[in-house]
Each structure stands twice: as C-alpha cells, then as structure tokens.
Design a protein around this motif. Sequence first.
Motif, short mmCIF file in Angstrom:
data_model
loop_
_atom_site.label_atom_id
_atom_site.label_comp_id
_atom_site.label_asym_id
_atom_site.label_seq_id
_atom_site.Cartn_x
_atom_site.Cartn_y
_atom_site.Cartn_z
N LEU A 36 35.02 9.65 61.45
CA LEU A 36 33.98 10.36 62.19
C LEU A 36 33.41 11.50 61.36
O LEU A 36 32.18 11.71 61.33
N ASP A 37 34.28 12.22 60.67
CA ASP A 37 33.82 13.33 59.83
C ASP A 37 32.87 12.83 58.74
O ASP A 37 31.85 13.47 58.44
N GLU A 38 33.18 11.69 58.17
CA GLU A 38 32.29 11.10 57.16
C GLU A 38 30.95 10.71 57.77
O GLU A 38 29.89 10.91 57.16
N GLU A 39 30.98 10.16 58.98
CA GLU A 39 29.73 9.74 59.63
C GLU A 39 28.87 10.92 60.04
O GLU A 39 27.66 10.76 60.25
N LEU A 40 29.48 12.11 60.17
CA LEU A 40 28.73 13.31 60.54
C LEU A 40 28.37 14.16 59.33
O LEU A 40 27.81 15.25 59.48
N ALA A 41 28.68 13.67 58.14
CA ALA A 41 28.40 14.43 56.92
C ALA A 41 26.91 14.74 56.81
O ALA A 41 26.06 13.87 57.05
N GLY A 42 26.60 15.98 56.48
CA GLY A 42 25.21 16.39 56.32
C GLY A 42 24.55 16.88 57.59
O GLY A 42 23.41 17.36 57.54
N VAL A 43 25.25 16.77 58.73
CA VAL A 43 24.69 17.26 60.00
C VAL A 43 25.01 18.75 60.13
O VAL A 43 26.17 19.15 60.01
N ALA A 44 24.00 19.56 60.37
CA ALA A 44 24.17 21.02 60.38
C ALA A 44 24.14 21.55 61.81
O ALA A 44 23.16 22.14 62.25
N THR A 45 25.22 21.32 62.58
CA THR A 45 25.36 21.95 63.88
C THR A 45 26.69 22.70 63.89
O THR A 45 27.61 22.38 63.11
N SER A 46 26.83 23.66 64.79
CA SER A 46 28.05 24.47 64.80
C SER A 46 29.27 23.62 65.14
O SER A 46 30.35 23.82 64.57
N ALA A 47 29.11 22.66 66.08
CA ALA A 47 30.25 21.83 66.46
C ALA A 47 30.71 20.96 65.29
O ALA A 47 31.91 20.79 65.05
N VAL A 48 29.76 20.41 64.55
CA VAL A 48 30.10 19.57 63.40
C VAL A 48 30.77 20.40 62.31
O VAL A 48 31.76 19.98 61.70
N ARG A 49 30.25 21.59 62.06
CA ARG A 49 30.87 22.46 61.06
C ARG A 49 32.28 22.85 61.47
O ARG A 49 33.21 22.90 60.64
N ASP A 50 32.46 23.13 62.77
CA ASP A 50 33.78 23.50 63.27
C ASP A 50 34.76 22.35 63.09
O ASP A 50 35.91 22.54 62.66
N LEU A 51 34.31 21.13 63.42
CA LEU A 51 35.18 19.97 63.25
C LEU A 51 35.55 19.78 61.79
O LEU A 51 36.73 19.55 61.46
N HIS A 52 34.59 19.88 60.90
CA HIS A 52 34.87 19.69 59.47
C HIS A 52 35.91 20.70 58.99
O HIS A 52 36.83 20.36 58.24
N GLU A 105 28.65 7.93 69.83
CA GLU A 105 27.70 9.02 70.02
C GLU A 105 27.10 9.45 68.68
O GLU A 105 25.91 9.76 68.59
N ALA A 106 27.91 9.47 67.65
CA ALA A 106 27.39 9.79 66.32
C ALA A 106 26.36 8.76 65.88
O ALA A 106 25.33 9.10 65.29
N ALA A 107 26.62 7.49 66.19
CA ALA A 107 25.67 6.43 65.83
C ALA A 107 24.35 6.57 66.58
O ALA A 107 23.30 6.15 66.10
N ALA A 108 24.41 7.20 67.77
CA ALA A 108 23.20 7.42 68.56
C ALA A 108 22.57 8.78 68.28
O ALA A 108 21.72 9.23 69.04
N SER A 109 23.00 9.43 67.19
CA SER A 109 22.49 10.75 66.76
C SER A 109 22.82 11.86 67.76
O SER A 109 22.16 12.90 67.76
N ARG A 110 23.83 11.66 68.59
CA ARG A 110 24.31 12.73 69.47
C ARG A 110 25.46 13.42 68.75
O ARG A 110 26.63 13.35 69.15
N HIS A 111 25.11 14.09 67.68
CA HIS A 111 26.11 14.59 66.74
C HIS A 111 27.00 15.67 67.35
O HIS A 111 28.22 15.67 67.14
N SER A 112 26.42 16.62 68.08
CA SER A 112 27.22 17.70 68.65
C SER A 112 28.19 17.17 69.70
O SER A 112 29.33 17.62 69.80
N ASP A 113 27.75 16.19 70.50
CA ASP A 113 28.64 15.58 71.50
C ASP A 113 29.80 14.88 70.81
O ASP A 113 30.96 14.98 71.25
N ALA A 114 29.52 14.17 69.73
CA ALA A 114 30.57 13.46 69.00
C ALA A 114 31.59 14.45 68.45
O ALA A 114 32.81 14.24 68.57
N ALA A 115 31.11 15.53 67.84
CA ALA A 115 32.02 16.53 67.27
C ALA A 115 32.82 17.21 68.37
O ALA A 115 34.02 17.49 68.19
N ALA A 116 32.18 17.48 69.53
CA ALA A 116 32.88 18.14 70.63
C ALA A 116 34.02 17.27 71.15
O ALA A 116 35.09 17.78 71.49
#
Length: 471
Positions: free
Chosen positions: A433-449, A397-408
């Motif tokens: 996964l955290d590295e692949e989501l680096a630089g993505v600014a969504t609440s789910a990604v920030r929460d995961l980090h 999902e991260a590879a498909a730019s579905r960043h919030s779904d991946a983090a969730a």
Amino acid sequence: MITRARRAAIVRQAAQIRRDGQRRGHLTSRIAAAIRIALPEVSALEAWRLALGWSRAVAIEQIVQCYRDEDLRPPGLTESMLCRWEHDPRERPGFEYTGVISRAYGASLVDLELTRHAVPFTTAKDTAIRYGRPDPAMPPMGELMTTEAGLPAVRESLRLALLVDPSGGPAVLDAAEAAVEHYALGYSKHPPHVLFSEVRAAREFLTEALAAGTRDRTELHRLLGWLSGLLGNLAHHLDDNTGARVHLTAAATFGGQSGDAKLTAWAFGARSMTARARHRPDMAVEFAERALAATSTPLARAQILGWALLPSLAAQGRAPDAEDARRRADEAMEAAGGEEPGRFGFDVAELRLHEAEAYLALGQPDGARPLAEASAAGCVPGTPGWAAATLLLARTEAAASRHSDAAARALDVLDQVPTNRLRATTRARLATLDEELAGVATSAVRDLHERLRVLPPPVDPFGRAAPPDQT
C-alpha cells in the motif's frame, strides 16, 4: 441510498428540531431521538451529529480535539470514513475511535449504537462456519485466557504427562492432542514469536518420547506433523520462509507416514503459500494441486481452492482459471454446510479475503472491494484477519484515488494491532500500500509512510522479536 435532496431536507428538519428543542430546553439525546422518529432512515450516529448541529468536518475537529486534550497524536480520520460509519452497517469504527467519538459527542456507546464494533457479513449458508469469531447472537463471554496464563500451563501439563510415562503412552498422546488443538484454536490470539516458542517446546517433548521408543509411533508421527505445521505457519508469519519450508516439509512427510490426509493437504497448501511469498507462482500452483488431490471433505476443498490455488493462479495472471477456482471454492464452501472448521479452520471471511486479494492481483480493484468489505465485516476488529481485509480495502481505495482514506485505514490497523502482533503478511500488505501511495502529498499518507519507516521488523538481526508497544 438517501438522495442529495433528501439529505438537504434532513439537515433542514434537524435544524428546526434543534431550534425547537433549545426553546423547550431539551437535551441533545431528545433531539437525536426526535430526528430518528421523523427520519427513520438516519442512523443513531448521524442523528447525534445532526442534533449537535455539526457538519462532518466539525465532528472530525471535535474528535481530533479529544486527542489533543490528552496530548495524543490525532488520527487520520476523514469525512468519507465518518460518512461510511453513519450509513453502512458493515463499516464500524474500531475500538479506539468508538471511545473518542462517544466522548466528543457526549453520548454513550449505547446511544450511538456502537456497542458492537462490526456487523458480521452473513448469509444463510455463512452462519454455520464462524471459526474463531463470536456468534453475534450470543452475549459476550468475558475475558479470554491470556497468553501468560494459558500457553505455559499447557506446556507444563504435557511435560508432566511425559514424566509419568516417558515412552509416550495413551495419556501422553491425549495430552499432546489437546495441546495441538489449544495452539491451533488460539493461533490468532498470541504474538507469533510467543506461540512459536511454546509449540517448539511441545514438539521437543514429543521428540524425546519418539526417541524413547513409544508404543504408538503412527499417532505420535501425526501429532509431530501438526506441531511442525504450526511451526511452519508461524515461521511464515515471522518472515522466515526458509524455516517455514523446512517445517512444512516435515509436516507433509509426517502426514504421509501417519495416513492423515487432512494434514497432508494442509501442509501442501501452506507450502503453496510460502512459494508465493518467494515469488514462485509456478511452484505454488504445483503444491496447491497436490494439496487439492489430498482433500476429502467439502470444507477442505474450499480451503485449498481459496487459500492455495486461487491466489497462485492469480499471481500467474491466469484470470479465467482463477475465476473457475473461485467459483469452485464458493460451491465447496456452500456444500460444507454445517461442517465444523476444526484445526487450522477456514471460514467465509477468510475465503472472501483470498478472493479479494486475487482480484487485486489480476488488476480488478472494483471486484475486490465488496469481497474485502465482507471479509472485514466478518472479523473481530484488531485480529489478523481484520487487519488483512482492512488493508485490502485500503488498496481498493488507493486504486480509486481515495488516497487519504486508504492511508487512514492503514493507520487504523497500526493503531489497533500491537507491533509484536503484526504478521509478516500484514507488514507486506502495508508495504504494498505504501508503494501504491508513493508520490501522494497528503498528511495521512505522509504519516503512514513515517510510521512504516520506523516500524521494527518482526525479528531483528539479533533474533529479538518486535516489542509489544507501538512505535
């Protein structure tokens, strides 16, 4: 697949049914039942949402409010996750989500058809091999034996047998064989550091029998080899790869001395796994080939091809060779038929996991996704296999730019798996996964980090295991 026009028609019909139901004083359950009669393609979960008159966004707000009412941190639930739960029978919410959805919708789990958390991915040839997973056709069997009750009792019984016969006679060997089987079959049910201590104690008891001059040294060597193999696997899952190498080398040595080809093959396969963890794919391929040479059954070949050789070839970027190994693994698994997985078992869900990971290593996330879905659907939620497959699915999902779904998805793993049960391999997948989501600014990604930033290591610098509670 329901088209957009059909979906709009469903919403209009649901609204009409709801208005009619309100005039007649019908309950939401009756409205949901009427929707399903009129629109049989609609799942129970979606029918209840439509009967309530909620969009997916509103449904998520209601679910989040249930968390807030209990002063709990809201989950990283997204509309696309809810959509998948409504439409894909292989995608089911986890244990915690099912309870909160039931509360938010005012419906029972039976009404929502969420009594079973995952619909296993099966084909005719898959059903014979279900190592460590319940048969979907069988009713629940109640609570399994706990770590506290089961593991020490096994160790104590082995110790009693040795006290009666310190030289390690037949009764001791039988008890040791049963102990090895108990540890292997219950491997995923216990925190790695707890099981490591118990297996080490059992091996120490047998070492005393070996020193006392047992009458059957070959059988004792074989059992010591399997216990060493268990310790090697556990050390790997505790991020102690140097310790794993020592234990697995001992396991391979005992396998050769005792003539146990299965132990030899498995030990070299595990050494291939630890070589990959040390970023030595060349060595990993060498160990995998030695393991393959020692296999004697179709299921053992499927395991070594899928678990050892395939990911090692993928790590080298050898796509054609990796595809050949994947094909051979599938053929061997099909040829296994009704062969029992046995000790350190291997099944279709695990094979799909390694195939998905190989596709990701080769930069082919589209090929990985259906395999990761199949693997996750074949696992019990909250188990190590489910966590691994779920995180691979998150990476697609991260590879498909579905960043919030991946983090969730990753947050769901952290919510469902206690800290002290997170294997080092799971932590490594989370870190990737955290590295692949680096630089993505969504609440789910920030929460995961942030959750990963404060996650304690499996074993701290003072040798203490991670606490059982979530951080």
